[in-house]
Design an enzyme around this catalytic site. Structure first.
Site, mmCIF file in Angstrom:
data_model
loop_
_atom_site.group_PDB
_atom_site.id
_atom_site.type_symbol
_atom_site.label_atom_id
_atom_site.label_comp_id
_atom_site.label_asym_id
_atom_site.label_seq_id
_atom_site.Cartn_x
_atom_site.Cartn_y
_atom_site.Cartn_z
ATOM 1 N N ARG A 68 44.223 23.566 9.420
ATOM 2 C CA ARG A 68 43.814 22.817 10.603
ATOM 3 C C ARG A 68 44.853 21.751 10.939
ATOM 4 O O ARG A 68 45.313 21.010 10.068
ATOM 5 C CB ARG A 68 42.462 22.140 10.387
ATOM 6 N N ASP B 166 56.974 28.076 24.642
ATOM 7 C CA ASP B 166 56.537 27.528 25.914
ATOM 8 C C ASP B 166 55.016 27.634 25.980
ATOM 9 O O ASP B 166 54.390 28.431 25.268
ATOM 10 C CB ASP B 166 57.165 28.312 27.062
#
Length: 582
Positions: free
Chosen positions: A321, A373
Site C-alpha cells: 500500500r 504518463d
C-alpha cells in the site's frame, strides 16, 4: 430569440476551439524548424507549453461566455438548443471529434456534474471520422517492384521536405538497404498490391524526427520507422531502421513525451497507425501525437463500454500500500486508478497540492521512456455494486474527502488513471535468475536515464517501479520526485568511534536536500541474489561522485543519448557521433 442566442453560444465555443487548434498547429509546424536549427532548448519549451494550450483556451472561452451571455445558471431548453446548433457547425469540419471534446470541456467548466449526460454533452461521438481526409494526402505510396528499392529510399528522403541536407545520402541509403535485406524475408511471395506507404509528415520529438510507414503485402501490414538525427554540423542522417510491431511499440509508449505531428486531420493519422499496432487503443494514439485531452475522452468512452460488457469488481491493486495514494484496479481492464489520500502518515510531509504538482511535472517533463504518463479526471462515477467491500472500506477510510455517493454510484472527485504494470517488488519475488538480471539491469538503467533527464526519483524502493508487458521497468510513484540538480549528494562521513556504526541512529546530520547514495544498498539490496547482480551492473549508483557528475553535465546544458530503440539497431556510422536524446 433563444435560438439566436443558442447559435451565438455554439459559434463562440467553436471559435474557441478553432483558435486553440490554430495555435496548436502553429507551434507543432515549427517543430521542423527547431529540429533543423538544433534549437533543443526551444524544443523542450514548446513541448511543455503546448500541453497547456487547451486548458488556457477553455478558460478563455468560458470567460467570454459568462461575460457576453451571462451564463451563471443552466437553462435546460437553451443548452439543448446550443448542442443542436453546435452540431450544425461540424459537418465540414476537419477535426469534429476534437471540437466535440472541446464543447464538453467548456460545458463541464460551466455547470455541475449532474448535467454531464448525453442531453448536454457528447458522451458518445456524433460524427464519424472513419473517412475524414485532409486536403492533401497524409501518406505517399511507393512501388518497389516497379521502381526499385534504392530509388524509393531516395524518393522518401526527398519527400520529407527538409531544407537541411542529408550529410551522406549514399551511406544512408546503403545502411537502409542492408537493414532491409538482412531483416526482410527473402523467399516471401510478393502480392499484387505490394507497396510501401509513408506518412508525409515526420513525427518530431526531442532531438529526433521519425519517418513512419508500413509495408503492405497482401493482407499483411508491417510497420516501420526510420529515426533521423541532426549531427549539429549542418547535416542529417538516418540512425536506424525499426521494423515490426515489437520495435515500433516503444516509440509510441505511454512513458514517452508527446510527438509533434503537423496535421490538418488527426483522425486520418490515427487511422493510418491503428492497424500497425493493434494492441494500442485510439486513445493512446491520439495522446501520443499530442491530443491528450481527446485521448482522455476516448479512454473514458472505452471505460464505459468495458463496464457494460464486464461484471468483475474493482479491487485494491496488488502490492504494498502506498502512503500517498490509494490504488485500485479492475482485473479485466489493464489500468489502475489512483486517488490521493486525505492524510499522509509520517514521514511523508506534503500536501494534496504538492502531489498534484508532482504529477503535472511528470506530464510536462521529458519522460525518457521511464515515467508513466497519466490521465487526470474529475468527478468520475463508478457503479457501487462493482466496488469490492475491501476497496470501499479503504476508500472511505483513507480518501473520504474525495468521495461522494449519488444513488447507486460512487463519485470520485479527483483521480489519475495509468497503465497497469507489475510492481517490480512482486516481479522479483517470483523471478528466476535470468529474469532478475534483466529486471535489475532495467531498474538501474531507468534510474540513470531519469538522472540524464534531470529527474531524481527520491524513493528507490522496488515497489515504486513497475514492469511493463514488454519487460521494461518504469517509475510510477512521484511524491518524492524532484529535479536532480536540487539534490546535494554527499559521502557518509567516517564514524568518530567504531561503535557508532552499530547505533540505531546515524552519527551524521542531514539537511533537507542531502542524499547519501551509499545508503541505497542498505534498504535495496537485502536479497543476496539481487545484491550480486546490482553490484555487477550498477555499482556506480552507490557513489556520490557519479551523481555529482550527472549534475555537472545537466548544468552544462548537454543532453545524454537516450534512444527509444536498442543500440544494436543503430547504424554503425552513427555510433561514434555526438547525438542527443530521442
Amino acid at each position: 430569440m433563444a435560438w439566436t442566442e443558442a447559435k451565438q453560444i455554439a459559434e463562440c465555443i467553436l471559435d474557441g476551439f478553432d483558435s486553440h487548434y490554430r495555435q496548436f498547429r502553429e507551434v507543432t509546424a515549427k517543430a521542423r524548424q527547431r529540429f533543423e536549427n538544433a534549437e533543443w532548448a526551444a524544443v523542450q519549451t514548446a513541448s511543455r507549453e503546448r500541453i497547456d494550450y487547451y486548458d488556457q483556451r477553455v478558460v478563455e472561452t468560458v470567460g467570454i461566455l459568462r461575460r457576453e451571455f451571462h451564463l451563471h445558471n443552466r437553462d435546460e431548453r437553451l443548452w439543448r438548443r446550443v448542442k443542436v446548433e453546435y452540431l450544425r457547425l461540424l459537418p465540414q469540419h476537419r477535426q469534429p471529434e476534437l471540437a466535440e471534446t472541446y464543447y464538453n470541456s467548456v460545458f463541464c467548466r460551466l455547470f455541475d456534474r449532474r448535467y454531464y449526460n448525453s442531453a448536454h454533452i457528447f458522451v458518445w461521438p456524433v460524427f464519424s471520422t472513419e473517412h475524414l481526409e485532409a486536403e492533401n494526402p497524409i501518406f505517399r505510396p511507393y512501388y518497389p517492384a516497379r521502381d526499385g528499392i534504392v530509388k524509393i529510399i531516395g524518393a522518401v528522403m526527398n519527400g520529407l521536405g527538409f531544407t537541411l541536407p542529408f550529410r551522406d545520402r549514399r551511406h544512408d541509403i546503403r545502411n537502409l538497404m542492408n537493414a532491409i535485406c538482412s531483416r526482410f524475408p527473402h523467399n516471401r511471395a510478393l502480392a499484387q498490391n505490394f507497396q510501401i506507404a509513408v506518412l508525409t509528415e515526420p513525427f518530431f520529438r526531442n532531438k529526433g524526427a521519425y519517418v513512419i510507414g508500413k509495408i503492405i503485402n497482401g493482407a499483411d501490414q508491417t510497420p516501420f520507422a526510420v529515426p533521423i538525427l541532426n549531427d549539429e554540423q549542418g547535416g542529417l542522417y538516418c540512425d536506424a531502421l525499426l521494423l515490426g510491431n515489437d520495435e515500433i511499440t516503444d516509440i509510441f509508449s505511454f512513458s514517452r513525451a508527446y510527438f509533434m505531428v503537423n496535421t490538418q486531420v488527426p483522425a486520418a493519422v490515427v487511422d493510418f497507425l491503428r492497424p500497425l499496432l493493434p494492441r494500442k487503443s485510439k486513445a493512446e494514439f491520439y495522446t501520443a501525437i499530442g491530443f491528450q485531452k481527446y485521448g482522455k475522452a476516448e479512454f473514458y468512452r472505452d471505460f464505459l463500454k468495458h463496464l457494460r460488457y464486464s461484471s468483475d469488481q474493482f479491487k485494491v491493486a496488488p502490492g504494498i500500500r502506498g502512503m500517498v495514494m490509494c490504488v485500485f484496479t479492475l482485473p479485466s481492464l489493464s489500468f489502475v486508478f489512483k486517488v490521493i489520500r486525505d492524510r499522509f502518515a509520517p514521514p511523508k510531509e506534503m500536501t494534496r497540492e504538492i502531489v498534484k504538482e508532482k504529477y503535472l511535472l511528470v506530464k510536462m517533463h521529458d519522460r525518457v521512456g521511464r515515467m508513466a504518463d497519466s490521465w487526470e479526471y474529475s468527478h468520475v462515477a463508478f457503479p457501487l455494486a462493482r466496488i469490492s467491500a475491501d476497496l470501499r472500506a479503504e476508500l472511505e477510510s483513507e480518501c473520504a474527502g474525495s468521495l461522494e455517493i449519488d444513488g447507486d454510484q460512487l463519485i470520485i472527485k479527483h483521480l489519475y488513471i495509468e497503465r497497469r504494470m507489475t510492481p517490480l517488488n512482486l516481479y522479483l519475488h517470483t523471478a528466476d535468475q535470468d529474469e532478475i538480471r534483466h529486471a535489475i539491469r532495467e531498474y538501474g538503467d531507468a534510474i540513470k536515464q531519469l538522472a540524464a533527464a534531470n529527474i531524481f526519483p527520491g524513493d528507490f524502493l522496488f515497489k515504486n517501479f513497475g514492469v511493463t508487458r514488454a519487460g521494461r521497468v518504469v517509475f510510477y510513484d512521484y511524491d518524492e520526485l524532484c529535479y536532480l540538480t536540487e539534490c546535494n549528494f554527499r559521502e557518509i562521513p567516517e564514524a568518530p568511534y567504531p561503535e557508532m556504526e552499530m547505533a540505531a541512529e546515524p552519527w551524521y546530520t542531514a539537511g533537507p536536500d542531502d542524499v547519501f547514495p551509499e545508503e541505497f544498498a542498505t534498504f535495496l539490496l537485502t536479497d543476496p541474489r539481487i545484491r550480486k547482480v546490482f553490484l555487477q551492473l550498477h555499482r556506480d549508483l552507490l557513489e556520490p561522485a557519479w551523481w555529482r557528475t550527472r549534475q555537472t553535465v545537466i548544468r552544462s546544458g548537454r543532453l545524454d543519448d537516450i534512444f527509444p530503440y536498442p543500440q544494436e539497431r543503430r547504424f554503425r556510422r552513427a555510433l561514434s557521433q555526438e547525438t542527443a536524446r530521442q
